[in-house]
Design an enzyme around this catalytic site. Structure first.
Site, PDB file in Angstrom:
ATOM      1  N   GLU A 167       0.832  -1.202   0.000  1.00  8.61           N
ATOM      2  CA  GLU A 167       0.000   0.000   0.000  1.00  8.61           C
ATOM      3  C   GLU A 167       0.869   1.256   0.000  1.00  8.61           C
ATOM      4  O   GLU A 167       0.575   2.225  -0.697  1.00  8.61           O
ATOM      5  CB  GLU A 167      -0.924   0.027   1.230  1.00  8.61           C
ATOM      6  CG  GLU A 167      -1.814  -1.190   1.353  1.00  8.61           C
ATOM      7  CD  GLU A 167      -1.204  -2.326   2.178  1.00  8.61           C
ATOM      8  OE1 GLU A 167      -1.978  -3.052   2.817  1.00  8.61           O
ATOM      9  OE2 GLU A 167       0.030  -2.492   2.183  1.00  8.61           O
TER      10      GLU A 167
ATOM     11  N   CYS B 161      -2.139  -2.669   7.425  1.00  8.16           N
ATOM     12  CA  CYS B 161      -1.726  -2.528   8.826  1.00  8.16           C
ATOM     13  C   CYS B 161      -2.084  -1.109   9.282  1.00  8.16           C
ATOM     14  O   CYS B 161      -2.548  -0.284   8.495  1.00  8.16           O
ATOM     15  CB  CYS B 161      -0.225  -2.762   8.951  1.00  8.16           C
ATOM     16  SG  CYS B 161       0.779  -1.430   8.242  1.00  8.16           S
TER      17      CYS B 161
END
Length: 174
Positions: free
Chosen positions: A91, A117
């Protein structure tokens, strides 16, 4: 007298958009150099791919497959102590690619092979992403909580897309 030809319609077997972009995220994940988890991400806006990312060392640095994994050596559980990892998450790489090339991801969707996360979740929020679609959960309840608090829709795919890729071996994948 004209004869009308009946055209047999082919059943539309194309994947739905979420499945399509998750398939691509799985393909992107094949470039990962992480020893613990292969993750891919695709940022999309208006059904157009803006950027992709996979988890691996910063540009120009040695990959984990060469240096080894500090988190493995220290037996750090998944979802904890992200600062001990030399790799960027998929990401992060996708969002940084957008920044590097001046591409706005505001109001976009990020497709990930794993739930982001907490660090990635905060980046996703500030980047203006409005929707996160994932294949698998990740052991980070705080990330789930903060995405919900930011009113970002998180969708877990009902079933993993059926994608088959050749078996990956570390020697020939780099």
């Amino acid at each position: 007298m004209s004869k009308t030809k009946t055209v047999k319609k082919k059943k539309d077997v194309r994947p739905q958009w979420d499945e399509y972009f998750l398939d691509i995220a799985q393909l992107v994940a094949k470039r990962s150099t992480c020893l613990r988890r292969t993750v891919g991400a695709v940022v999309v806006k208006d059904k157009r791919i803006l950027t992709t990312g996979y988890n691996g060392a910063p540009s120009g640095l040695a990959h984990c497959v060469t240096t080894g994994c500090l988190r493995e050596q220290l037996r750090v559980p998944s979802g904890e102590r992200h600062e001990l990892c030399r790799a960027l998450h998929a990401e992060m790489n996708a969002l940084l690619q957008a920044a590097q090339y001046g591409i706005s991801v505001k109001d976009g969707v990020i497709y990930c092979t794993n739930q982001p996360c907490i660090i990635c979740a905060k980046m996703i929020i500030n980047a203006g992403i409005k929707r996160v679609v994932v294949l698998e959960h990740y052991p980070d309840a705080f990330a789930q909580k903060i995405l919900k608090e930011a009113n970002i829709e998180v969708v877990v795919a009902k079933k993993p897309p059926k994608v088959s890729f050749p078996a990956k071996t570390r020697q020939n994948s780099l």
